[in-house]
Design an enzyme around this catalytic site. Structure first.
Site, mmCIF file in Angstrom:
data_model
loop_
_atom_site.group_PDB
_atom_site.id
_atom_site.type_symbol
_atom_site.label_atom_id
_atom_site.label_comp_id
_atom_site.label_asym_id
_atom_site.label_seq_id
_atom_site.Cartn_x
_atom_site.Cartn_y
_atom_site.Cartn_z
ATOM 1 N N GLN A 35 1.882 -6.265 -3.422
ATOM 2 C CA GLN A 35 2.357 -6.414 -2.045
ATOM 3 C C GLN A 35 3.696 -5.658 -1.934
ATOM 4 O O GLN A 35 3.862 -4.665 -2.600
ATOM 5 C CB GLN A 35 2.511 -7.899 -1.632
ATOM 6 C CG GLN A 35 1.204 -8.625 -1.483
ATOM 7 C CD GLN A 35 0.567 -8.996 -2.807
ATOM 8 O OE1 GLN A 35 1.185 -9.630 -3.632
ATOM 9 N NE2 GLN A 35 -0.664 -8.607 -3.008
ATOM 10 N N ASP A 83 0.810 -1.226 0.000
ATOM 11 C CA ASP A 83 0.000 0.000 0.000
ATOM 12 C C ASP A 83 0.840 1.270 0.000
ATOM 13 O O ASP A 83 0.426 2.300 0.534
ATOM 14 C CB ASP A 83 -0.967 0.012 1.208
ATOM 15 C CG ASP A 83 -1.804 -1.248 1.256
ATOM 16 O OD1 ASP A 83 -2.171 -1.740 0.182
ATOM 17 O OD2 ASP A 83 -2.071 -1.750 2.361
HETATM 18 P P1 GDP Z 1 -0.828 0.307 -3.442
HETATM 19 O O1 GDP Z 1 -1.408 -0.965 -2.979
HETATM 20 O O2 GDP Z 1 0.647 0.390 -3.224
HETATM 21 O O3 GDP Z 1 -1.220 0.668 -4.844
HETATM 22 O O4 GDP Z 1 -1.449 1.451 -2.495
HETATM 23 P P2 GDP Z 1 -2.998 1.608 -2.094
HETATM 24 O O5 GDP Z 1 -3.712 2.134 -3.257
HETATM 25 O O6 GDP Z 1 -3.498 0.355 -1.461
HETATM 26 O O7 GDP Z 1 -2.876 2.653 -0.918
HETATM 27 C C1 GDP Z 1 -2.343 3.907 -1.105
HETATM 28 C C2 GDP Z 1 -3.416 4.948 -0.756
HETATM 29 O O8 GDP Z 1 -2.810 6.215 -0.628
HETATM 30 C C3 GDP Z 1 -4.464 5.110 -1.850
HETATM 31 O O9 GDP Z 1 -5.681 5.450 -1.266
HETATM 32 C C4 GDP Z 1 -3.918 6.249 -2.684
HETATM 33 O O10 GDP Z 1 -4.934 6.947 -3.370
HETATM 34 C C5 GDP Z 1 -3.321 7.120 -1.609
HETATM 35 N N1 GDP Z 1 -2.154 7.914 -2.019
HETATM 36 C C6 GDP Z 1 -1.157 7.602 -2.884
HETATM 37 N N2 GDP Z 1 -0.214 8.546 -2.894
HETATM 38 C C7 GDP Z 1 -0.619 9.493 -2.016
HETATM 39 C C8 GDP Z 1 -0.024 10.698 -1.539
HETATM 40 O O11 GDP Z 1 1.050 11.101 -1.924
HETATM 41 N N3 GDP Z 1 -0.735 11.392 -0.583
HETATM 42 C C9 GDP Z 1 -1.927 10.962 -0.103
HETATM 43 N N4 GDP Z 1 -2.532 11.711 0.832
HETATM 44 N N5 GDP Z 1 -2.503 9.832 -0.518
HETATM 45 C C10 GDP Z 1 -1.839 9.095 -1.448
HETATM 46 P P1 IMO Z 2 -0.971 -4.256 -2.243
HETATM 47 O O1 IMO Z 2 -0.559 -4.800 -3.586
HETATM 48 C C1 IMO Z 2 -0.992 -4.749 2.079
HETATM 49 C C2 IMO Z 2 -0.973 -8.873 3.587
HETATM 50 C C3 IMO Z 2 -2.199 -9.340 4.333
HETATM 51 C C4 IMO Z 2 -1.553 -10.320 5.287
HETATM 52 C C5 IMO Z 2 -0.465 -10.965 4.439
HETATM 53 C C6 IMO Z 2 -0.850 -12.295 3.817
HETATM 54 O O2 IMO Z 2 -2.250 -3.527 -2.264
HETATM 55 O O3 IMO Z 2 0.150 -3.515 -1.615
HETATM 56 P P2 IMO Z 2 -2.438 -12.926 1.784
HETATM 57 O O4 IMO Z 2 -3.895 -12.687 1.565
HETATM 58 O O5 IMO Z 2 -1.557 -12.327 0.742
HETATM 59 O O6 IMO Z 2 -2.102 -14.359 2.028
HETATM 60 O O7 IMO Z 2 -2.100 -12.174 3.177
HETATM 61 O O8 IMO Z 2 -0.176 -10.027 3.408
HETATM 62 N N1 IMO Z 2 -1.246 -8.320 2.229
HETATM 63 C C7 IMO Z 2 -1.183 -7.024 1.925
HETATM 64 N N2 IMO Z 2 -0.985 -5.944 2.706
HETATM 65 N N3 IMO Z 2 -1.142 -4.602 0.748
HETATM 66 C C8 IMO Z 2 -1.299 -5.672 -0.055
HETATM 67 O O9 IMO Z 2 -1.290 -5.588 -1.388
HETATM 68 C C9 IMO Z 2 -1.387 -6.947 0.531
HETATM 69 N N4 IMO Z 2 -1.574 -8.204 0.048
HETATM 70 C C10 IMO Z 2 -1.479 -9.023 1.092
HETATM 71 O O10 IMO Z 2 -2.827 -8.276 5.004
HETATM 72 O O11 IMO Z 2 -0.915 -9.625 6.331
HETATM 73 MG MG MG Z 3 -2.927 -1.639 -1.722
#
Ligand code: GDP
Ligand code: IMO
Ligand code: MG
Length: 431
Positions: free
Chosen positions: A223, A13
């Site tokens: 991840q 994330d």
């Molecule tokens: P990913 O799994 O790595 O693609 O990340 P996610 O989308 O799960 O989580 C990142 C969150 O942070 C999302 O809700 C994005 O829209 C938000 N986001 C990304 N970059 C920024 C930033 O620079 N500032 C803020 N405030 N939010 C951001």
């Molecule tokens: P993105 O691509 C954050 C975490 C789960 C759990 C562990 C194992 O959005 O960054 P799983 O279902 O993969 O067997 O769970 O990994 N996990 C993530 N945490 N972002 C993800 O993906 C995740 N994908 C799995 O929360 O701790």
């Molecule tokens: Mg994510």
């Protein structure tokens, strides 16, 4: 043509979706190499908000070919829903393809994921319950069902029959649960096969042809490093090779095809699910960061645990991934804090250490330096020089510690809320 890899350096994330989308503008291909629909990659473009789980984050650009690569595990139901959702939002998915070699997540994988977590009790991993682990287990056990099996229903029938019979033994005898029905799963998946068959390709040749034709290729990690099956905080990890090493095993390209390794880090840390987190903030500051950063899972909606930036973990991640450039996201979230803590050492039992231990557990705690914060809202800033002095100090501290350059700073979730720090270098890498 140089190919670039985007990889998360923490526990997921980090903003991979946002950054992949941004860099897709100058890419011909965006390819996922591991993971499955446990991912949730968010993209915000004005009032449109996309969360991608299996479809690569290049899909918003209609000219970009998106490949769900051989190393990914695919839940066809989730994939089809995602495609339909994108189409309903006006996004063309005609260039989204699935590798024949990718393994399929079946309903029994989701159940196994759930039952295993229940059985682990207070030792559970906190998985996404998407069946990812059990799908990879079957792959390694050589009993998995691959996407290509959906193109030959006779083969699919036999493999499914074997698997359902086998899993039913486990469900009834080990977990004391009800058996599942072969026929209904078979019929459901035959329908999925009809819907996705046109998208199934031999991704290995497709990707090698793209390289031969000098196409610009971006590999999108899912991840992140600290969830890697080999080098993450085992057993609190996911089941795939999330690090850059996974690109080769997950797409069938040799290592010398890869050029730039772009590591994404948040300006602080988060983690969803259980497991060690040396810089976790357990007081109200953790809640402040969670609220300001809207730290709730994109896939499971669970609140993310929040902590200070951990430079020991980051250095370890950069080392394993061979990172050449960094992208830092969510710097805007740290605005208004009086002091920002940054972890430069660990207290490990009674010792002070400066490495990431292989048996990292609850007995590892961050040791911090306090850096002064900044008051100003930075979310509208586009030029590096316009950032508050203390903000620049924070960036420089990270660069110096890691001996790496941050090329891009994200200051908001919108596609255009970015500061390109070194424009000539950025253009050299991404055009
Ligand atoms: P990913 O799994 O790595 O693609 O990340 P996610 O989308 O799960 O989580 C990142 C969150 O942070 C999302 O809700 C994005 O829209 C938000 N986001 C990304 N970059 C920024 C930033 O620079 N500032 C803020 N405030 N939010 C951001
Ligand atoms: P993105 O691509 C954050 C975490 C789960 C759990 C562990 C194992 O959005 O960054 P799983 O279902 O993969 O067997 O769970 O990994 N996990 C993530 N945490 N972002 C993800 O993906 C995740 N994908 C799995 O929360 O701790
Ligand atoms: Mg994510």
């Amino acid at each position: 043509m140089p190919s670039n890899v985007i990889v998360g350096l923490q526990w997921g994330d980090e903003g991979k979706g946002k950054i992949t989308d941004l860099l897709s503008k100058n890419s011909d291909y965006v390819i996922r190499y591991q993971g499955g629909n446990n991912s949730g990659h968010s993209i915000h473009i004005k009032n449109r908000h996309f969360v991608l789980h299996l479809v690569p984050s290049g899909v918003i650009y209609s000219n970009v070919k998106c490949i769900v690569g051989p190393g990914v595990v695919v839940d066809p139901k989730s994939f089809i829903q995602e495609i339909q959702n994108l189409e309903s939002m006006g996004i063309s998915t005609s260039k989204v393809f699935l590798s024949k070699r990718a393994h399929i997540t079946m309903p029994y994988h989701n159940l196994l994921d759930q039952y295993q977590e229940e059985a682990l009790g207070d030792k559970s991993i906190g998985t996404t319950h998407k069946g990812i682990g059990p799908t990879y287990v079957d792959k390694i056990a050589r009993t998995g069902i691959r996407v290509l099996d959906l193109l030959n229903l006779e083969v699919f029938y036999k493999k499914l029959k074997y698997n359902v019979d086998f899993k039913n033994q486990i469900f009834t005898k080990i977990f004391q649960k009800n058996p599942i029905s072969f026929q209904s799963i078979y019929e459901e998946y035959v329908e999925y096969a009809k819907i996705i068959s046109d998208r199934i390709v031999d991704a290995v040749y497709e990707i090698h042809n793209a390289f031969r034709n000098k196409k610009k290729i971006l590999f999108e990690g899912a991840q992140a490093m600290l969830l890697d099956i080999n080098y993450g905080t085992y057993p609190y990890v996911t089941t795939s090779s999330t690090s850059t090493g996974g690109v080769c095993t997950g797409t069938g390209i040799p290592p010398n095809f890869l050029k730039n390794f772009i590591g994404i880090t948040k300006a602080y840390c988060t983690r969803v699910g259980f497991g060690p987190f040396p810089t976790e903030i357990k007081n109200k500051m953790g809640n402040i960061i969670r609220q300001k950063g809207n730290e709730y899972g994109a896939t499971t909606k669970r609140p993310r645990r929040c902590g200070w930036l951990d430079l020991i973990a980051l250095k370890y991640s950069c080392m394993i991934n061979g990172i050449n450039y960094l992208v830092i996201t969510k710097l805007d979230v740290l605005s208004e804090l009086q002091t920002i803590k940054i972890c430069v050492k660990y207290k490990y039992d009674d010792n002070i250490i400066q490495y990431f231990p292989s048996n990292i557990e609850q007995n590892v705690k961050g040791v911090y330096l306090d850096l002064p914060g900044w008051k100003e809202d930075i979310s509208h800033i586009c030029e590096y020089e316009d950032l508050p002095k203390n903000c620049i100090k924070y960036i420089r501290f990270i660069e110096d510690y890691l001996n790496l350059e941050i090329i891009l700073i994200s200051v908001g979730s919108e596609r255009n809320q970015n500061i390109i720090k070194n424009k000539p270098l950025f253009l050299k890498i991404f055009t």
